[in-house]
Design a protein around this motif. Structure first.
Motif, PDB file in Angstrom:
ATOM      1  N   UNK A  60      43.520   9.056  11.565  1.00 19.37           N
ATOM      2  CA  UNK A  60      43.271   8.144  10.451  1.00 19.37           C
ATOM      3  C   UNK A  60      41.993   7.368  10.718  1.00 19.37           C
ATOM      4  N   UNK A  61      41.180   7.248   9.717  1.00 20.75           N
ATOM      5  CA  UNK A  61      40.007   6.386   9.796  1.00 20.75           C
ATOM      6  C   UNK A  61      40.417   5.084   9.127  1.00 20.75           C
ATOM      7  N   UNK A  62      40.634   4.073   9.921  1.00 25.25           N
ATOM      8  CA  UNK A  62      41.140   2.809   9.408  1.00 25.25           C
ATOM      9  C   UNK A  62      40.045   2.005   8.702  1.00 25.25           C
ATOM     10  N   UNK A  63      38.828   2.114   9.182  1.00 25.16           N
ATOM     11  CA  UNK A  63      37.731   1.378   8.558  1.00 25.16           C
ATOM     12  C   UNK A  63      36.438   2.119   8.833  1.00 25.16           C
ATOM     13  N   UNK A  64      35.633   2.246   7.821  1.00 23.83           N
ATOM     14  CA  UNK A  64      34.300   2.811   7.998  1.00 23.83           C
ATOM     15  C   UNK A  64      33.344   1.840   7.327  1.00 23.83           C
ATOM     16  N   UNK A  65      32.593   1.147   8.138  1.00 17.97           N
ATOM     17  CA  UNK A  65      31.689   0.103   7.642  1.00 17.97           C
ATOM     18  C   UNK A  65      30.273   0.649   7.638  1.00 17.97           C
ATOM     19  N   UNK A  66      29.643   0.584   6.494  1.00 22.74           N
ATOM     20  CA  UNK A  66      28.288   1.103   6.351  1.00 22.74           C
ATOM     21  C   UNK A  66      27.393  -0.046   5.928  1.00 22.74           C
ATOM     22  N   UNK A  67      26.375  -0.301   6.731  1.00 23.88           N
ATOM     23  CA  UNK A  67      25.453  -1.402   6.450  1.00 23.88           C
ATOM     24  C   UNK A  67      24.038  -0.881   6.389  1.00 23.88           C
ATOM     25  N   UNK A  68      23.210  -1.496   5.562  1.00 23.14           N
ATOM     26  CA  UNK A  68      21.787  -1.182   5.509  1.00 23.14           C
ATOM     27  C   UNK A  68      20.991  -2.463   5.696  1.00 23.14           C
ATOM     28  N   UNK A  69      19.778  -2.290   6.097  1.00 28.55           N
ATOM     29  CA  UNK A  69      18.920  -3.460   6.300  1.00 28.55           C
ATOM     30  C   UNK A  69      18.049  -3.683   5.095  1.00 28.55           C
TER      31      UNK A  69
END
Length: 69
Positions: A60-69
């Motif tokens: 299970x992928x509980x959280x996938x956080x994607x951020x950009x600058x």
């Protein structure tokens, strides 16, 4: 868990951002560079076997956080 994260601009041609990597099943953080032109991300799980469950386990992928600058 053995996994890979790929990126694509068009959803057809995929480039590995995180090449095939092994995680111990706990939290894993990846910080790939050069993701400015990414529109799609794909995470592929290749194996989830362990010494306790050689035929594989649920992943299970509980959280996938994607951020950009």
């Amino acid at each position: 868990v053995i996994y890979q994260i790929e990126a694509s601009q068009d959803g057809k041609v995929w480039t590995p951002m995180v090449p095939r990597k092994t995680s111990d099943g706990n939290r894993s953080e990846d910080h790939p560079a050069g993701a400015a032109d990414v529109r799609f991300l794909r995470t592929t799980i290749f194996s989830a076997a362990s010494k306790y469950q050689p035929q594989g386990e649920w992943v299970a992928i509980m959280e996938q956080k994607i951020e950009t600058e």
